[in-house]
Design an enzyme around this catalytic site. Structure first.
Site, PDB file in Angstrom:
ATOM      1  N   SER A 237       0.825  -1.203   0.000  1.00 25.64           N
ATOM      2  CA  SER A 237       0.000   0.000   0.000  1.00 25.64           C
ATOM      3  C   SER A 237       0.862   1.256   0.000  1.00 25.64           C
ATOM      4  O   SER A 237       2.025   1.234   0.421  1.00 25.64           O
ATOM      5  CB  SER A 237      -0.909   0.014   1.224  1.00 25.64           C
ATOM      6  OG  SER A 237      -0.160   0.242   2.409  1.00 25.64           O
ATOM      7  N   GLN A 239       0.398   3.835   1.869  1.00 20.69           N
ATOM      8  CA  GLN A 239       0.636   4.290   3.243  1.00 20.69           C
ATOM      9  C   GLN A 239       1.883   3.621   3.832  1.00 20.69           C
ATOM     10  O   GLN A 239       2.743   4.295   4.424  1.00 20.69           O
ATOM     11  CB  GLN A 239      -0.574   3.982   4.136  1.00 20.69           C
ATOM     12  CG  GLN A 239      -1.842   4.703   3.735  1.00 20.69           C
ATOM     13  CD  GLN A 239      -2.725   3.866   2.821  1.00 20.69           C
ATOM     14  OE1 GLN A 239      -2.230   2.993   2.092  1.00 20.69           O
ATOM     15  NE2 GLN A 239      -4.009   4.135   2.859  1.00 20.69           N
ATOM     16  N   GLY A 241       4.224   2.041   2.109  1.00 14.84           N
ATOM     17  CA  GLY A 241       5.359   2.362   1.256  1.00 14.84           C
ATOM     18  C   GLY A 241       6.051   3.654   1.661  1.00 14.84           C
ATOM     19  O   GLY A 241       7.282   3.761   1.637  1.00 14.84           O
ATOM     20  N   GLU A 258       6.677   0.014  -4.942  1.00 13.42           N
ATOM     21  CA  GLU A 258       5.551  -0.118  -5.869  1.00 13.42           C
ATOM     22  C   GLU A 258       4.301  -0.133  -5.009  1.00 13.42           C
ATOM     23  O   GLU A 258       4.132  -1.022  -4.178  1.00 13.42           O
ATOM     24  CB  GLU A 258       5.680  -1.398  -6.706  1.00 13.42           C
ATOM     25  CG  GLU A 258       4.746  -1.423  -7.906  1.00 13.42           C
ATOM     26  CD  GLU A 258       3.350  -1.910  -7.556  1.00 13.42           C
ATOM     27  OE1 GLU A 258       2.444  -1.040  -7.457  1.00 13.42           O
ATOM     28  OE2 GLU A 258       3.151  -3.106  -7.383  1.00 13.42           O
ATOM     29  N   CYS A 292      -2.567  -4.947  -8.235  1.00 20.24           N
ATOM     30  CA  CYS A 292      -2.266  -3.516  -8.250  1.00 20.24           C
ATOM     31  C   CYS A 292      -2.564  -2.899  -9.611  1.00 20.24           C
ATOM     32  O   CYS A 292      -2.785  -1.689  -9.709  1.00 20.24           O
ATOM     33  CB  CYS A 292      -0.820  -3.265  -7.847  1.00 20.24           C
ATOM     34  SG  CYS A 292       0.391  -4.148  -8.827  1.00 20.24           S
TER      35      CYS A 292
END
Length: 491
Positions: A237, A239, A241, A258, A292
């Site tokens: 996610s 957040q 990341g 990513e 994703c």
């Protein structure tokens, strides 16, 4: 699901550190639950602590001294052996993946086969050039570049592709001379352990590959903070990341992120509508929308909107939902109860915002599905770009339809999010194709094909908040996993 009483007939997986399978120092285990049947524990995995991180990082650091000295060809030979081991186990690993994560068995087999292909691709990279000769102003000197490994790479991976993503990070890290510490998602850690078995059976030197399982708040944070880990590659996610990136930056470690997307498909008035419908369903709902690159927003020109909607709904309502191990199943459950609840909360948010629910929208309550984390494929219309369901990544089988008048308006809507991972357009007009290619803010753009498609030999990554602007896969992987060293030689 932390457990104290472990069922004796269920496999318990250990950590893999310095060439050995070892229990965690915490002496705690966690059960992995089958999302198709929450009463079934698929396996138990270690719930590790910081001491396990330290042990793995130390082993990787020591092993890297000799691993980096091997030729690229020799390291490639090891990867070929891993590929062969993985190929032998495709059926077994795919079945574990389906039971642990929920995707259908054909999808799981395809993903595992892709892992084999990735390993063989990067095995071949060991024979490619790693530098250039550069003219020097000194005619008695030789100047050239070479590439050197980062050292130890921490690999933090999600649950949605528990074979492909770890391998597409680990394989290039290894071929370029790094050693690895893998922290897989706890939800699919037994699938990851089966993959690590292939590295062990291939005979890689002790410490070159290590795996520690446990909560991200402990193991992931331990990787972020550890001074022996020189690079971190993360998928998850946005957040989390950002936490990874900020932590790595604070101590000068290299990082690669990513972080998902809110991927649009544009359907122009001249599109092949049957092709567009099939690609939208495949791109948005396969793997229960848990990709994703999954299609999330469907932006359709008004002149074909009603026809497209009718065709889409007709096919969505025919999809067979069930256990991914059953041959007739097209879409399985959400990967966990938490994921199911997250998807249902977004559906409620869409209703609250005034979007019109066209189909789905609920948890499946049928008797054969009641013990699983099943949500109905869901389609909304009368969605505006400012709505939460049009802005945030849902990571579930939810499509939002947005009506526009022109392709120019469609591009404005498509770009009106913080993400920029993948996007596609359906059109037969070359000018619309070229405008889309040039103006779409996404790292991957596809013409007359679903948004959820990534090829292992091509660079992959996003724009805006979808990534840290580096690229994975293909030959682009060398940019992250190595540093350039310039050499000047004078006689």
């Amino acid at each position: 699901m932390t457990v104290s009483n472990v069922k004796s007939n269920v496999t318990t997986y250990l950590n893999y550190i310095n060439g050995e399978w070892v229990p965690s120092h915490a002496n705690e285990k966690q059960g992995s639950v089958n999302p198709a049947n929450k009463e079934e524990v698929v396996a138990y995995v270690q719930k590790s602590n910081e001491e396990d991180v330290n042990q793995a990082a130390s082993a990787a650091r020591k092993a890297q001294v000799q691993w980096r000295k091997l030729s690229g060809a020799t390291r490639g030979d090891y990867l070929f052996k891993v590929a062969n081991e993985l190929e032998k186990r495709i059926d077994k690993i795919a079945k574990i993946m389906t039971k642990e994560m929920g995707k259908t068995l054909p999808e799981a087999k395809g993903e595992t086969a892709r892992g084999v292909a990735i390993l063989r691709y990067y095995a071949g990279e060991g024979m490619r050039k790693v530098g250039d000769v550069i003219p020097s102003t000194d005619n008695e000197a030789l100047m050239f570049t070479t590439r050197v490994p980062l050292g130890v790479v921490g690999v933090i991976t999600p649950w949605n592709f528990p074979v492909a993503i770890p391998i597409w990070k680990m394989a290039p890290a290894l071929i370029f001379g790094n050693t690895v510490m893998l922290k897989p998602a706890q939800e699919t850690a037994s699938t990851a352990a089966e993959v690590i078995k292939c590295f062990a059976e291939a005979g890689l030197p002790a410490g070159v590959v290590n795996m520690v399982t446990g909560p991200g708040s402990v193991i992931g944070q331990g990787i972020i903070n550890h001074p022996d880990i020189s690079g971190i590659t993360f998928t998850g996610s946005d957040q989390v990341g950002k936490v990874v990136g900020q932590g790595a930056l604070a101590r000068g470690a290299k990082y690669q992120l990513e972080m998902g997307g809110k991927n649009p498909v544009i359907v122009a008035e001249d599109a092949d509508l049957d092709l567009a419908v099939d690609a939208t369903i495949s791109g948005g709902l396969r793997s229960t929308g848990q990709k994703c690159t999954a299609t999330s927003r469907v932006i359709v020109q008004s002149s074909v909107y009603e026809i497209f909607k009718e065709k889409l709904l007709s096919k969505v309502k025919q999809l067979k939902i069930g256990d991914g191990l059953r041959e007739e199943t097209w879409m399985g459950p959400c990967a966990s109860e938490n994921q199911l609840n997250n998807v249902l909360s977004y559906i409620q948010q869409g209703k609250k915002e005034g979007a019109t629910l066209l189909c789905g929208g609920n948890k499946h309550e049928e008797e054969e599905l009641e013990n699983g984390f099943y949500v109905q494929p869901t389609v909304f219309e009368n969605v505006t770009s400012s709505m939460v369901i049009a802005q945030e990544e849902i990571f579930g089988p939810v499509l939002v339809l947005i009506k526009v008048e022109t392709v120019e308006e469609a591009l404005d809507v498509a770009n009106d999010v913080k993400f920029g991972l993948s996007a596609s357009i359906f059109t037969t007009n070359i000018n619309k194709m070229l405008s889309f290619i040039q103006e779409m803010d996404a790292g991957l753009v596809r013409i007359n094909a679903e948004s959820a498609g990534v090829e292992l030999q091509a660079p992959f990554g996003g724009m805006k908040q979808s990534s840290s602007h580096s690229r994975e896969q293909g030959q682009a992987a060398i940019e992250f996993f190595t540093s350039i060293k310039t050499v000047f030689v004078k006689s």
